[in-house]
Design an enzyme around this catalytic site. Sequence first.
Site, short mmCIF file in Angstrom:
data_model
loop_
_atom_site.label_atom_id
_atom_site.label_comp_id
_atom_site.label_asym_id
_atom_site.label_seq_id
_atom_site.Cartn_x
_atom_site.Cartn_y
_atom_site.Cartn_z
CE1 TYR A 52 3.80 9.70 71.00
CE2 TYR A 52 2.68 7.69 70.31
CZ TYR A 52 2.64 9.04 70.61
OH TYR A 52 1.46 9.73 70.51
CG ASP A 59 3.92 1.27 75.27
OD1 ASP A 59 2.97 0.58 74.85
OD2 ASP A 59 4.06 2.48 75.01
CE LYS A 75 -0.31 2.15 67.41
NZ LYS A 75 0.86 2.64 68.10
#
Length: 429
Positions: free
Chosen positions: A144, A239, A267
């Site tokens: 994702y 990522d 995050k």
Amino acid sequence: MNIDRSKSLFEEAKKYIPGGVNSPVRAFKSVGGNPLFIKRGEGSKMIDVDGNEYIDYIGSWGPHLFGHNPQFIKDALLKAIDDGTSFGAPTAIEIEMAKLLTELIPSMKMVRMVNSGTEATMSAVRVARGYTGREKFIKFEGCYHGHADCFLIKAGSGALTLGVPTSPGVTRGNAADTLLADYNNIDSVKKLVYANKDEIAAIIIEPVAGNMGVMKVKNSFIKELRDICDEEGIVLIFDEVMTGFRVSRGGAQEIVNIKPDLSTFGKIIGGGLPVGAFGGKKEIMEQIAPVGPVYQAGTLSGNPLAMAAGYAALKYIYENPSFYDDLEEKADYLESGFRNNLSKLGKMFWINRVGSMSCMFFTEKEVIDFNSAVKSDTVLYGKYFHEMLNQGIYLAPAQFEAMFISTAHTKADLDKTIEAHYNSIKNIQ
Ligand SMILES: *Cc1c(COP(=O)(O)O)cnc(C)c1O
């Protein structure tokens, strides 16, 4: 457990917000039941609007490495807010942030701040396209990278056919430029690279995947991926929105010992505020406006409050080298407890763990990629989730998500969780 106020808030929310939530997984759709509305968080705990307390293993989906509302981040925010919330002009803390990030992640020589992980990955792909003058890129099934159009593509049938959008609203044009390979399967990459010679701008991957459950790339696979990118002039993007500062001080790239050309973060680097970042080789990053022609911008990018919180988090990590050893010890303790329970109950569900992120899959077969992950019994996961919740343990409301622990989790928290895990697995048999 009384959750009446959460229930009435959810009914109210659904009138004004699609599905009552601002991000779909929060709605508990894949496990059923009513989502809990949270009032406050402190350390390892979250308290809902009905006053129920939970040991939290979501940590806002990754950011809360130090638990909820740690004093040092709160202090940094309070100090920053005195000077104002946003200027739309450069500030000194943006330099401090960039310096610290590039020091902690040696492959990253230059970095640009954005407001979310989605923006970071979307921009990284754009700059890779601008740099190479190529349009296609490869992603891996099950990874994702946020919700930009170019990522919402899954494999079609047959290895070389076109991908298909996973959401209405994503164009066939996007699907034609996004190629899908299988995680940990180098042949699937080679096929795509040779069938699309000199057309592939980038390969993007989660070096430790956290969005199809948790799994790590194989060493040989990631090394070959690096070699293919070097040979073919393809930009390799890691990522690390989830793994950055989660799995180690230097991110997943430190663990796999491979340097990407570009990396993306989010995050943890926001200390709980909305932040993302992408960066890497200077020659690639200097393609970005205003130095180069690739456009990328943001009204609130490098926001002073977000920088204050994020910088406080990174500085704490920087100044406490033993930080990840403590976290590993706790994560290992919890994993051992779970494994013990499973062997006592004769249920060998597959557990993958990398540092403080882990996932127990409801399958007894090895999980190494998307296809092996989706063998999990998601109905059983839903039952397990509710058993745990009723015992005050707040897990992700979906099987294919990571379980995060923070430094705020105490031994008592972990023991309570291990006991709840035993009861839950026993009850759902
Ligand atoms: C969470 C996540 C994103 C998206 O970040 P947002 O801040 O939700 O846009 C991208 N990539 C990975 C690996 C993630 O875990």
